[in-house]
Write an enzyme that holds these catalytic residues in place. Structure first.
Site, short mmCIF file in Angstrom:
data_model
loop_
_atom_site.label_atom_id
_atom_site.label_comp_id
_atom_site.label_asym_id
_atom_site.label_seq_id
_atom_site.Cartn_x
_atom_site.Cartn_y
_atom_site.Cartn_z
N THR A 72 41.37 41.74 5.51
CA THR A 72 40.65 42.12 4.34
C THR A 72 41.64 42.13 3.12
O THR A 72 41.47 41.66 2.09
CB THR A 72 40.06 43.41 4.64
OG1 THR A 72 38.89 43.25 5.49
CG2 THR A 72 39.29 43.88 3.08
N HIS A 301 31.87 43.32 12.74
CA HIS A 301 33.06 43.91 13.77
C HIS A 301 31.99 44.73 14.87
O HIS A 301 32.46 44.53 16.21
CB HIS A 301 33.89 45.07 13.05
CG HIS A 301 34.98 44.30 12.52
ND1 HIS A 301 35.95 43.53 13.25
CD2 HIS A 301 35.52 44.19 11.25
CE1 HIS A 301 36.94 43.13 12.38
NE2 HIS A 301 36.55 43.57 11.25
#
Length: 537
Positions: A72, A301
């Site tokens: 990220t 996730h």
């Protein structure tokens, strides 16, 4: 006099052309969004959300990340700087730093303090670790700091890094439920943020709970609701609809909203309030709003890319995009804003799902990798020389190597040969091999672009395709492979023609392209390769 008048007229119009910019630039990042989702769920989208961007804007269908690791913080940094971690310095979300000899977080800054209703650690954040300027920085300087930059996300790193060094404000979500900031940006929150926080916009979502948006027959692109590849949200007994969010909130607090699609709705409400109260796009000086939707990553996730929960998250985000685009049309004016949408990385298939469908892959525990490396070191050298293993980086304890009179080159070679015997390993590269990369090795090029020798490890490990250093449910990301690198890149609005490109493009082309299109200076480390398809009128 006629000549003077003509000269002044030409100069005036040249200045008008030179300053021809949109009123507002909107950069949207959808965390962990694979390009494939736009196609897999296309028939279930409305005509005015993602389809509006795809059909009325320009879509780069083959956009990829060009470095490893695909996480990220490096992703957001690369989108907005136009360069890779090797130069902008954000080599992970958190990483063990060779220089600091400790693990650091990408936006940690102990010299600043929390602004708003958040914990001490939540607000000790700034872009200090980002070494390059961003397109948002360059807009600020090109407008003599008159153009505003407002950055926001559920995640701190999703707000701070896109906002760059000169943002007026960056806001992120605290576990208290409020949006907060740090003293890097100001000493007190703007009144409109305090007001928004007081209104507790997240509560109606908790009260309503999370059930499927559409009839269950719509979700035929996903696996069954209850399947073994999904994790469980906040202690729920099964990974199935409906989810009692009120109960989860009572047990776990307001941060629960992050792992639901409503984190995206909540952020979009905040973004529209920012446009209104900060007067973004209201005058002739271009402003820049960065919005990073994080809930897609949290859901991915935990529940994985084939879950009904993920599909429902994207169907709801499609509605959110429709609402947001309509608001931009009304507030800024259709054709007055330039918008791009991309992702900070994509994500892998669940390993057990692949295995059950006869693909010979596996998930590997980073903890087990670390233990095995230490065991090998003890057996080979009589001492544990492993300092750290994380983010595919292996660090050696140089103090121990020196004390035991070991040859560092021999240590590296021994570990390289050992790692190459592991079933999950595709390639192993030493620091020397990375630094002297010739360009001939496709995978080494990725690692070279993501490698900072002042921070990264002595050895970098590349796993085989399909393998994940993660647990058995949900998914993760981080590699050089297409399932982690292939993301959407959609441009829409001000002077963007309709169209598609299927040529391979890379994520570091976005920032310099936006800079050229709105005629500002390139970010200082930008590779300056452009997406020419959207330039001009």
């Amino acid at each position: 006099m006629k000549k003077i008048f003509l000269l002044l007229t030409i100069t005036f119009f040249n200045q008008l052309i030179a300053q021809d910019r949109p009123k507002l630039v909107v950069g949207i990042v959808v965390d962990q969004m694979k390009m494939e989702y736009l196609h897999r769920f296309y028939s279930d989208f409305s005509d005015k959300g993602f389809k509006r961007l795809l059909n009325d804007g320009f879509s780069f269908e083959n956009m990829h990340y060009n470095y490893m690791p695909t996480y990220t913080a490096p992703g957001h940094s690369s989108i907005y700087t136009g360069t890779t971690p090797a130069l902008h310095g954000i080599v992970g979300n958190e990483w063990f730093s060779r220089k600091e000899n400790k693990t650091i977080y990408c936006t940690d800054d102990a010299s600043v303090a929390t602004v708003g209703n958040g914990s001490k650690s939540e607000g000790e954040m700034s872009p200090k670790n980002l070494l390059s300027t961003t397109v948002t920085d360059e807009l600020r300087m090109s407008t003599n700091f008159k153009g505003k930059v407002i950055a926001m996300s559920i995640k701190d790193r999703g707000a701070i890094l896109p906002g760059g060094h000169f943002a007026n404000w960056a806001f992120w979500h605290s576990k208290t439920g409020d949006f907060i900031s740090s003293t890097f940006y100001g000493t007190t929150l703007p009144d409109w943020v305090t007001e928004f926080n007081t209104e507790k916009h997240y509560m109606p979502y908790f009260e309503k709970g999370w059930d499927l948006l559409k009839p269950i027959s719509t979700y035929n692109e996903s696996l069954a609701d209850d399947n073994p590849y999904e994790g469980k949200l906040y202690g729920s007994k099964t990974p199935t609809f409906p989810y009692n969010l009120k109960e989860m909130y009572q047990k776990n607090g307001a941060s629960v909203i992050r792992s639901t699609p409503f984190g995206n709705d909540f952020l979009a409400e905040f973004a529209m309030r920012a446009i209104e109260k900060e007067d973004l796009g209201k005058d002739a000086i271009t402003d820049f709003l960065t919005v990073s939707f994080s809930s897609t990553d949290y859901v991915g996730h935990v529940l994985g890319p084939r879950s009904m929960e993920l599909q429902d998250t994207y169907l709801r985000l499609d509605q959110t995009m429709e609402t947001f685009l309509n608001y931009l049309d009304k507030s800024v004016g259709k054709g007055n804003y330039l918008l791009f949408l991309t992702s900070d990385h994509a994500g892998a298939e669940n390993v057990n799902y692949l295995k059950d469908n006869k693909y010979n892959v596996n998930s590997i525990s980073p903890k087990d990798i670390r233990a095995n490396l230490s065991a090998f070191s003890l057996a080979t050298f009589g001492v544990d020389v492993v300092l750290n293993y994380s983010n595919f980086n292996l660090f050696f304890d140089k103090r121990i190597i020196k004390t035991k009179n070991l040859d560092l080159a021999v240590v590296k070679q021994e570990f390289k040969e050992y790692l190459m015997t592991m079933d999950y390993v595709k390639r192993v590269y030493t620091e020397e091999e990375i630094i002297h990369c010739s360009g001939a090795d496709f995978y080494l090029n990725f690692i070279f672009r993501g490698y900072d020798p002042t921070q990264n490890g002595d050895i970098i490990v590349l796993d085989k395709p399909g393998y994940i250093e993660y647990h058995g449910t949900g998914t993760s990301h981080g590699t050089t492979y297409a399932y982690d690198t292939h993301v959407p890149a959609l441009f829409y609005g001000w002077k963007v023609k309709k169209g598609k490109s299927y040529n391979r493009k890379v994520i570091t082309q976005i920032a310099p392209t936006v800079s050229q299109k709105i005629q500002i200076t390139l970010p200082n480390s930008s590779e300056a390769n452009l997406l020419e398809e959207i330039l001009g009128n």
